[in-house]
Design a protein around this motif. Structure first.
Motif, PDB file in Angstrom:
ATOM      1  N   UNK A  13      19.337  22.561  -9.790  1.00  0.00           N
ATOM      2  CA  UNK A  13      19.397  21.131  -9.524  1.00  0.00           C
ATOM      3  C   UNK A  13      18.096  20.637  -8.924  1.00  0.00           C
ATOM      4  N   UNK A  14      17.918  19.351  -8.979  1.00  0.00           N
ATOM      5  CA  UNK A  14      16.708  18.731  -8.464  1.00  0.00           C
ATOM      6  C   UNK A  14      17.086  17.395  -7.836  1.00  0.00           C
ATOM      7  N   UNK A  15      16.721  17.217  -6.570  1.00  0.00           N
ATOM      8  CA  UNK A  15      16.908  15.936  -5.900  1.00  0.00           C
ATOM      9  C   UNK A  15      15.561  15.237  -5.845  1.00  0.00           C
ATOM     10  N   UNK A  16      15.536  13.973  -6.199  1.00  0.00           N
ATOM     11  CA  UNK A  16      14.290  13.221  -6.244  1.00  0.00           C
ATOM     12  C   UNK A  16      14.457  11.925  -5.461  1.00  0.00           C
ATOM     13  N   UNK A  17      13.602  11.750  -4.457  1.00  0.00           N
ATOM     14  CA  UNK A  17      13.596  10.548  -3.648  1.00  0.00           C
ATOM     15  C   UNK A  17      12.280   9.828  -3.885  1.00  0.00           C
ATOM     16  N   UNK A  18      12.348   8.556  -4.226  1.00  0.00           N
ATOM     17  CA  UNK A  18      11.138   7.784  -4.476  1.00  0.00           C
ATOM     18  C   UNK A  18      11.179   6.472  -3.716  1.00  0.00           C
ATOM     19  N   UNK A  19      10.006   6.028  -3.282  1.00  0.00           N
ATOM     20  CA  UNK A  19       9.947   4.771  -2.571  1.00  0.00           C
ATOM     21  C   UNK A  19       8.529   4.441  -2.160  1.00  0.00           C
ATOM     22  N   UNK A  20       8.417   3.537  -1.226  1.00  0.00           N
ATOM     23  CA  UNK A  20       7.120   3.055  -0.762  1.00  0.00           C
ATOM     24  C   UNK A  20       6.965   3.400   0.715  1.00  0.00           C
ATOM     25  N   UNK A  21       5.869   4.072   1.033  1.00  0.00           N
ATOM     26  CA  UNK A  21       5.525   4.374   2.424  1.00  0.00           C
ATOM     27  C   UNK A  21       4.798   3.171   3.002  1.00  0.00           C
ATOM     28  N   UNK A  22       5.275   2.702   4.146  1.00  0.00           N
ATOM     29  CA  UNK A  22       4.669   1.545   4.798  1.00  0.00           C
ATOM     30  C   UNK A  22       4.003   2.031   6.074  1.00  0.00           C
ATOM     31  N   UNK A  23       2.695   2.081   6.054  1.00  0.00           N
ATOM     32  CA  UNK A  23       1.934   2.518   7.218  1.00  0.00           C
ATOM     33  C   UNK A  23       1.717   1.343   8.157  1.00  0.00           C
ATOM     34  N   UNK A  24       1.876   1.614   9.434  1.00  0.00           N
ATOM     35  CA  UNK A  24       1.716   0.568  10.438  1.00  0.00           C
ATOM     36  C   UNK A  24       0.632   0.973  11.432  1.00  0.00           C
ATOM     37  N   UNK A  25       0.506   0.231  12.498  1.00  0.00           N
ATOM     38  CA  UNK A  25      -0.497   0.516  13.522  1.00  0.00           C
ATOM     39  C   UNK A  25      -0.167   1.773  14.312  1.00  0.00           C
ATOM     40  N   UNK A  26      -1.109   2.228  15.124  1.00  0.00           N
ATOM     41  CA  UNK A  26      -0.934   3.478  15.859  1.00  0.00           C
ATOM     42  C   UNK A  26       0.212   3.455  16.877  1.00  0.00           C
ATOM     43  N   UNK A  27       0.607   2.277  17.337  1.00  0.00           N
ATOM     44  CA  UNK A  27       1.676   2.190  18.334  1.00  0.00           C
ATOM     45  C   UNK A  27       3.037   1.857  17.734  1.00  0.00           C
ATOM     46  N   UNK A  28       3.122   1.850  16.418  1.00  0.00           N
ATOM     47  CA  UNK A  28       4.363   1.485  15.725  1.00  0.00           C
ATOM     48  C   UNK A  28       4.728   2.581  14.742  1.00  0.00           C
ATOM     49  N   UNK A  29       6.025   2.861  14.639  1.00  0.00           N
ATOM     50  CA  UNK A  29       6.474   3.857  13.667  1.00  0.00           C
ATOM     51  C   UNK A  29       6.225   3.362  12.245  1.00  0.00           C
ATOM     52  N   UNK A  30       5.861   4.281  11.363  1.00  0.00           N
ATOM     53  CA  UNK A  30       5.740   3.963   9.944  1.00  0.00           C
ATOM     54  C   UNK A  30       7.145   3.853   9.352  1.00  0.00           C
ATOM     55  N   UNK A  31       7.216   3.294   8.166  1.00  0.00           N
ATOM     56  CA  UNK A  31       8.495   3.106   7.495  1.00  0.00           C
ATOM     57  C   UNK A  31       8.441   3.700   6.093  1.00  0.00           C
ATOM     58  N   UNK A  32       9.612   4.061   5.589  1.00  0.00           N
ATOM     59  CA  UNK A  32       9.752   4.463   4.198  1.00  0.00           C
ATOM     60  C   UNK A  32      10.814   3.563   3.589  1.00  0.00           C
ATOM     61  N   UNK A  33      10.451   2.869   2.513  1.00  0.00           N
ATOM     62  CA  UNK A  33      11.373   1.981   1.810  1.00  0.00           C
ATOM     63  C   UNK A  33      11.864   2.710   0.564  1.00  0.00           C
ATOM     64  N   UNK A  34      13.051   3.332   0.629  1.00  0.00           N
ATOM     65  CA  UNK A  34      13.536   4.083  -0.534  1.00  0.00           C
ATOM     66  C   UNK A  34      13.915   3.143  -1.676  1.00  0.00           C
ATOM     67  N   UNK A  35      13.511   3.522  -2.868  1.00  0.00           N
ATOM     68  CA  UNK A  35      13.822   2.721  -4.053  1.00  0.00           C
ATOM     69  C   UNK A  35      14.668   3.482  -5.064  1.00  0.00           C
TER      70      UNK A  35
END
Length: 87
Positions: A55-77
């Motif tokens: 089997x194969x699990x595939x997760x795709x999305x957009x990585x949202x990089x932010x400033x050094x004092x803020x957590x980054x985000x991942x927007x799964x699509x």
């Protein structure tokens, strides 16, 4: 690098009208790039389906990089699971 810049330009070329017509081009750009990369990933998976053993699990999305004092985000699509038959 020049190679990376050229690769990005090739990926967004088919989305020129979409980007031109967008209300916010900078917001639309990562989605256009994702769509182009998604086509490439699907081609790779379709070409290698016969090699999936368990089997194969595939997760795709957009990585949202932010400033050094803020957590980054991942927007799964997408999240897909392919069984051993490639379905």
């Amino acid at each position: 690098s020049d190679f990376q810049q050229g690769a990005v330009q090739e990926l967004i070329l088919p989305h020129g009208k979409r980007l031109n017509d967008a209300d916010d081009r900078m917001k639309e750009l990562p989605y256009a790039l994702y769509d182009s990369q998604d086509v490439l990933v699907r081609d790779i998976i379709n070409g290698g389906k016969g090699g999936i053993k368990q089997g194969l699990a595939l997760l795709g999305g957009i990585q949202i990089n932010t400033g050094p004092d803020t957590d980054d985000y991942f927007h799964p699509l997408r999240f897909d699971y392919y069984d051993s038959d490639g379905n």
